[in-house]
Enzyme design. Sequence first.
Site, mmCIF file in Angstrom:
data_model
loop_
_atom_site.group_PDB
_atom_site.id
_atom_site.type_symbol
_atom_site.label_atom_id
_atom_site.label_comp_id
_atom_site.label_asym_id
_atom_site.label_seq_id
_atom_site.Cartn_x
_atom_site.Cartn_y
_atom_site.Cartn_z
ATOM 1 C CG ASP A 1 36.359 -17.250 28.044
ATOM 2 O OD1 ASP A 1 36.641 -17.459 29.228
ATOM 3 O OD2 ASP A 1 36.675 -18.009 27.102
ATOM 4 C CG ASP B 1 42.665 -19.517 29.242
ATOM 5 O OD1 ASP B 1 43.833 -19.669 28.887
ATOM 6 O OD2 ASP B 1 42.343 -19.060 30.360
ATOM 7 C CG ASP C 1 36.685 -20.971 24.670
ATOM 8 O OD1 ASP C 1 36.568 -20.307 25.715
ATOM 9 O OD2 ASP C 1 37.483 -21.922 24.553
#
Length: 366
Positions: free
Chosen positions: A114, A116, A307
Site C-alpha cells: 500500500d 499512504d 495500514d
Amino acid sequence: MTNQKLVISDAKSDLKMAIAVAMSESNLYSSAMPKPLVATTGYFLIKKMIKFETNGGETRNNAFIDSMRASSPTRRATETEDKNTWIIRHPSALNMFEDIMNASKGKDIVVFLDYDGTLSPIVEDPDRAFMTNEMREAVRDVAKFFPTAIVSGRCRAKVYNFVKLSELYYAGSHGMDILGPTKGHKKQRKGNQSVFCQPAREFLPMIDEVNKILLEKIKFVPGAKVENNKFCLSVHFRCVDEKIWGELAEQVKEVIKDYPKLRLSQGRKVLEIRPAIKWDKGNALEFLLESLGYDKSDNVLPIYIGDDRTDEDAFKVLRKRGQGFGILVSKSPKETNASYSLQEPSEVMYFLKRLAEWKKSSLLGH
Ligand SMILES: O=P(O)(O)OC[C@H]1O[C@H](O[C@H]2O[C@H](CO)[C@@H](O)[C@H](O)[C@H]2O)[C@H](O)[C@@H](O)[C@@H]1O
C-alpha cells in the site's frame, strides 16, 4: 405546527440566499477579503441554515461521525483486548522474519505494498505525502528479486509520481486501475497480453460529474479537500474542525444519494466515494497473482503490507486462500485480518531491506 413549517420554508429560502451570497462573495474575493476568510464566512452562513434543516438527520448521522472520529487510527480493537494480547495475535513481522522466510521455502514471494501510511508517513496535505529516497531504494531492491506491486487508493498516475519506479506493478484507485511494469522483468499475461485492468471504466463520466459537484459543494468548508483519484474520489477531513464533520458528511451523503451506483466508505480521515462494484484491493491482488501465473499454484507466498481499512480486503483474500501473510502497519491495536504487524513506515523499510538482503545472501549460498 404552522410555525414550524414556516421556519423550515424560511430556512430553505435563506439557505438559497446564503449560498448565493457566499458564492458571490467568493467571486469577489480578489478585490476584498483574503479567500479563506471569504470561504469561511460563506460556509458559516450556510452551516447556520443547514442546522435548521438537519436536526433530525444529525442524530441519525451520529454513528457515521463516531466512525469518522475513529478513523485515524482506524478500527481500534475492542477495549478488552490490550496491546499485549493484540501483539501476541499479530506479532511484529520483524521479530517473526525468520519464520516468514521459512514459510517461503520452495515458494515464490510476491510483494504487495500500500502507499499512504505504509511507504509514506501520513501528513496533512495529501499532495505532499512523499516517500524518502531510502524507502525508494528499499522498494527498488526488493523488486530486483520479487515481483512487486503498489496497491493504492490514489489514482495510478499520482502514486507512480510519488514512487517513480517503472519496474513495479501499479494498482491505483483501490485496485480499479492496474498496469504492469514498463521496465525490468515484464511478465505478460496468457496470450501475451500485457498486464492491464480497468473494471470500472464506465464510471469515469459519473466520477467526473460528482467530483465537480463536490468541489462546488464543499468549497465553503474550511480545510476540506476533494481529491480526484480517477475511478474514485476522496473527501479529506483531516484539516476540518471536528465540530463540523457531521455537516460535511451530510453534504457528501446528500450528493451521493443521487448516485445509487456509487458507494461511500471511510479511510484515515477521508471519505471515499467509489463505484458500487465488487472490485477492491483483494480483487486486484488476485488479478495480479493470476497475471503472474499463480492463480492455481501453491508455490507462491504473497506478502501484503498495508495500514488502512481498504487493505483488509486484501488481507481477507490471503486468509481465504490460506496463502502468504498480511502485515498491518499500525502503532495501536486494531481489528484486522492481517497476520503480522509493523508499527510505522520506517519499520516497513527495514523489513523490505531485510527481505532483499535475505534473498541476496540465499542466492550467494550463505
Ligand atoms: O491506499 P492508500 O495508498 O493508503 O491511499 C488511501 C488514501 O491515502 C491518501 O490519504 C491518506 O494520506 C494522506 C497523506 O498522508 C492524509 O492526508 C489523509 O488524511 C489520509 O487519508 C490519499 O490522499 C487518498 O486519496 C487515498 O485514498
